[in-house]
Design an enzyme around this catalytic site. Sequence first.
Site: not given
Ligand code: EPU
Length: 460
Positions: A143, A332
């Site tokens: 997204c 979310d």
């Molecule tokens: N971030 C960094 N560097 C990285 C990884 C993340 O700076 O290497 C930052 C991101 O930019 C963001 C924050 O850390 O600002 C949190 O990111 P996170 O890694 O926790 O998110 P994600 O694993 O990419 C998952 C869910 C998201 C949900 C977030 C937070 C999945 C597939 N996606 O994303 O779900 O919002 O955790 O709980 O598990 C959704 O379901 O619509 C969705 C976006």
Amino acid sequence: MKSLLNVAAGAETIAKSGEKHVNGEVLAIRGGRPLTGRVEVKGAKNLVTKAMVAALLGETTSTLRDVPDISDVAVVRSLLEVHGVRVWDGEEEGTLHFDPSGAVAAHFEEIDAHAGASRIPILFCGPLLHLLGEALIPDLGGCRIGDRPINFHMDALRAFGAVVDKSYEGIRITAPNGLHGANIELPYPSVGATEQVLLTAVKAKGTTELRGAAIEPEIMDLIAVLQKMGAIISYEPNRVILIEGVDSLQGYDHRAIFDRNEAASWACAALATDGDIFVGGARQQEMLTFLNVFRKAGGWFDVREDGIQFRRGGAIKPVVVETDVHPGFMTDWQQPLIVALTQAEGVSTVHETVYENRLGFTEALNQMGADIVVHPDGIDAPGRRVARRALEQAAVINGPTPLHGADVVVPDLRGGYSYVIAALTAEGESVVRNIGIIRRGYEKFLTKLEMLGADFDVIG
Ligand code: EPU
């Protein structure tokens, strides 16, 4: 309602769920009618997709239950298949089996072609490095909710001994000397980076200590999956996870934790439309924080054995909310809540602290008559805790404002869901375009809307 079978244009296709949809993916929605009835939620998108990747680590077949029929699952399934994993449907609805015994390397173009807009390929790294010594990541989608960098992932993989090379095609990661346990401290409790460490450390040589880990219920469920496979993982207070690497893992049989994001979405839909929705499969434990805010916002709920019932308990009240990692209020959940808050008697404030750009969807709500001002650098609001990050976007929602129909384009998964709920709350007809994105995370979305009495047509 005129039924979702009332298709005006576009080639019809039938999803595995049996839900009919069209390629154009445009809805005409007539609002002003409460959503009432019962919907069931299956396994959480944010666990299921990771558990599917974990199947690559096993030496025998894995079985995952309560898998929702959503497009993110289809993407991971095809990525597994591209890597030689045999995937087939079980007899019980929502069951998938995975046989990783024929796993092979794939090319950048193949991975790219199957990944679609998903960021999932990044989580294939650890398992593929253990299995084949190499992993490839094409440009990542997901997204459009901020920069979404992958630096935590790459730093963690390097700490395990992996070598990361960037080229014009994408990122190539190798492990010429195998992977070894590491001491890793995440600068922020990232969900994806925590999963990356778990999926890599379970078979790395030696012990890994992860500090600053994310502890979302979906991560705890992934740990349960890995433990069933033979992994040794323990967690300690203050976001510390210890993983003792093992030589081999077996397949698992696991029923996925329910999708609390979908459950919260339907709860907000009941609140916004003044409806009454029973969400089958929803559980209280994983939703405590949401339920507190829901109650403060004037919502009423009843926790039962097989799910939770949601409706208004009176007038909607303004709230001050700040998104955070678990056990905070999930990022979310804020989009559907904001739709309901447009109907609150007073001024609400929602700070988004997880992503740097996840309030853009409010522009379309303003087009529908809402009064929402986004402050890019945040504001002082009573009741705020200290933000975990320097991301200070805040939305101030001035309610109540009657909503009216508008022509809007879905920007992302949660924003898209909230547009549909806003359109159902509004007086008159709205046109909501690009609704296919919603299918990434909401199973049988149109069927569920229809069952709840929504009045809409698929028009393209
Ligand atoms: N971030 C960094 N560097 C990285 C990884 C993340 O700076 O290497 C930052 C991101 O930019 C963001 C924050 O850390 O600002 C949190 O990111 P996170 O890694 O926790 O998110 P994600 O694993 O990419 C998952 C869910 C998201 C949900 C977030 C937070 C999945 C597939 N996606 O994303 O779900 O919002 O955790 O709980 O598990 C959704 O379901 O619509 C969705 C976006």
